[in-house]
Design a protein around this motif. Sequence first.
Motif, PDB file in Angstrom:
ATOM      1  N   VAL A  33       0.841  -1.279   0.015  1.00 30.03           N
ATOM      2  CA  VAL A  33      -0.045   0.074   0.029  1.00 30.03           C
ATOM      3  C   VAL A  33       0.899   1.150  -0.124  1.00 30.03           C
ATOM      4  O   VAL A  33       1.761   1.336   0.784  1.00 30.03           O
ATOM      5  N   PHE A  34       0.301   2.199  -0.817  1.00 27.96           N
ATOM      6  CA  PHE A  34       0.991   3.317  -0.842  1.00 27.96           C
ATOM      7  C   PHE A  34       0.370   4.378   0.183  1.00 27.96           C
ATOM      8  O   PHE A  34      -0.487   5.214  -0.116  1.00 27.96           O
ATOM      9  N   LEU A  35       0.807   4.208   1.450  1.00 25.17           N
ATOM     10  CA  LEU A  35      -0.065   4.641   2.583  1.00 25.17           C
ATOM     11  C   LEU A  35      -0.297   6.055   2.351  1.00 25.17           C
ATOM     12  O   LEU A  35      -1.394   6.778   2.624  1.00 25.17           O
ATOM     13  N   PHE A  36       0.451   6.976   1.920  1.00 29.07           N
ATOM     14  CA  PHE A  36       0.406   8.554   1.815  1.00 29.07           C
ATOM     15  C   PHE A  36       0.490   8.915   0.365  1.00 29.07           C
ATOM     16  O   PHE A  36       0.501   9.970  -0.133  1.00 29.07           O
ATOM     17  N   SER A  71       7.494   6.693   2.229  1.00 22.70           N
ATOM     18  CA  SER A  71       8.975   6.312   2.170  1.00 22.70           C
ATOM     19  C   SER A  71       9.785   7.428   1.912  1.00 22.70           C
ATOM     20  O   SER A  71      10.829   7.511   2.602  1.00 22.70           O
ATOM     21  N   ARG A  72       9.426   8.277   1.274  1.00 18.92           N
ATOM     22  CA  ARG A  72      10.392   9.451   1.056  1.00 18.92           C
ATOM     23  C   ARG A  72      10.376  10.287   2.202  1.00 18.92           C
ATOM     24  O   ARG A  72      11.402  11.002   2.632  1.00 18.92           O
ATOM     25  N   MET A  73       9.130  10.489   2.952  1.00 18.81           N
ATOM     26  CA  MET A  73       9.250  11.349   4.027  1.00 18.81           C
ATOM     27  C   MET A  73      10.097  10.762   5.104  1.00 18.81           C
ATOM     28  O   MET A  73      10.635  11.420   5.864  1.00 18.81           O
ATOM     29  N   ALA A 126       5.816  18.720  -4.942  1.00 22.84           N
ATOM     30  CA  ALA A 126       4.437  18.426  -4.766  1.00 22.84           C
ATOM     31  C   ALA A 126       3.889  19.851  -4.725  1.00 22.84           C
ATOM     32  O   ALA A 126       2.654  19.839  -5.226  1.00 22.84           O
ATOM     33  N   SER A 127       4.241  21.082  -4.337  1.00 16.89           N
ATOM     34  CA  SER A 127       3.560  22.285  -4.595  1.00 16.89           C
ATOM     35  C   SER A 127       3.151  22.607  -6.236  1.00 16.89           C
ATOM     36  O   SER A 127       2.296  23.466  -6.347  1.00 16.89           O
ATOM     37  N   ARG A 128       4.024  22.198  -7.163  1.00 15.81           N
ATOM     38  CA  ARG A 128       3.772  22.618  -8.594  1.00 15.81           C
ATOM     39  C   ARG A 128       2.410  22.299  -8.827  1.00 15.81           C
ATOM     40  O   ARG A 128       1.619  22.639  -9.848  1.00 15.81           O
ATOM     41  N   LEU A 129       1.983  21.079  -8.080  1.00 14.38           N
ATOM     42  CA  LEU A 129       0.452  20.429  -8.729  1.00 14.38           C
ATOM     43  C   LEU A 129      -0.527  20.514  -7.089  1.00 14.38           C
ATOM     44  O   LEU A 129      -1.123  19.574  -7.098  1.00 14.38           O
ATOM     45  N   ALA A 140       2.217  17.085  -0.480  1.00 11.02           N
ATOM     46  CA  ALA A 140       2.903  18.018  -0.107  1.00 11.02           C
ATOM     47  C   ALA A 140       2.650  18.057   1.634  1.00 11.02           C
ATOM     48  O   ALA A 140       3.541  18.370   2.324  1.00 11.02           O
ATOM     49  N   LEU A 141       1.535  17.349   2.043  1.00  9.69           N
ATOM     50  CA  LEU A 141       1.367  17.319   3.560  1.00  9.69           C
ATOM     51  C   LEU A 141       2.348  16.551   4.470  1.00  9.69           C
ATOM     52  O   LEU A 141       2.803  16.948   5.506  1.00  9.69           O
TER      53      LEU A 141
END
Length: 385
Positions: A99-102, A113-115, A346-349, A357-358
């Motif tokens: 699952v891609f949780l976020f 994962s990036r966070m 994330a801010s570009r979209l 972005a969150l």
Amino acid sequence: MQLEYVGALNIVIGVLQRFWPVWVALLVVMVPSFIYRKRLGLYGELYDNGVGIAGVFICLFWLFTAIFAASIAPFNPLEQYVVMKDAAVGAIEPSSGKVFLFGADKLARDVFSRMVYGSQIVLIIAPTATAFALMVGATLGLPAGYYGGKIDTVLSFLANLVLAFPVILLFYLLVTPGIMDTPIPYAMAGLFFLFPIIFFFALFWTRFRKRPRLLVIQLALTLIIGGWVYAGLVFDADPLHIIHIDPNQLNIFVAVVFASSPGVFRIVRGLTMDIKTRDYVAAAQTRGESPWYIMLWEILPNARGPLIVDACLRIGYTTILLGTLGYFGLGLAPESPDWGTSIKDASRLLRQFIHPALPPTIALMSFVLGLNLLADALREQSLKD
């Protein structure tokens, strides 16, 4: 391809489960610390109020997240899954069933994962750069405040010269990509990374100079370990290939130390000018102690309270600064999972997809909040003392 999604409750449970190493580590550290807080000195006193406990909890949470990032993150932060591009929160990756949780970002990378991996970059650069800035500022601020005169005038002028320069513009000049093609970052790194060696050399020399056997051991360890770290950081010549820093990270590291050192210098200088008038300093002078012994073993330990508070706040400022640099695309590589770069991507979209972005934004905000709470608790305790 139509993606499947899990419900909100499953997402919450999934996130909590992914962080299980962090929960275990927090229990192992915080529960005994609370029970035996009366024996743990300043650290134990943080558990006497809710602000201190909250600050310790948040800071340890991100510290353990950085340590156990490989176990927490379900995906490689740089790996792309084409079918998951801009996938919403709770999307299931078809091939693995994970699952891609976020959700996923515009390059089809797992936001969760990036966070998680972004915490490693922050926890490596911010505290380490602050520690180096403290050593540089203390090494220069102690003699400036103790001796005064021309030494103080010259060092204060140099510090004020750096402080008078706009911080954002200063960092822009220091971390632009073209600067890495010049010897400036490496020359600055070579200078700044000498200060810890000088600091510990003077620390051990003044303390053990009358005990030559112990002094030789201390100085030898300082030169060996310091030279090893110095060679790895400045020349990327660690023979064991343990100590390594990417050129982009070195550039940011040097910029943070350069910009933070003058502030530390002014704090240490002011504290030294105040503390050198105390009776215990006069007693040390009467015993015939050397000026550097007095500065390092009488004045500096008694200035630790304000310096610890300043260090906590400075790590928070550095974290925000790293986020700002990442947001403007300066310093770190474009694919870096650091929180600032993730927020920028994330801010570009943002109007179409808010979920990428969150997480990095909340992560950055919570870590800085934890450091501020920790600093507030330390300040309150120092006022009581």
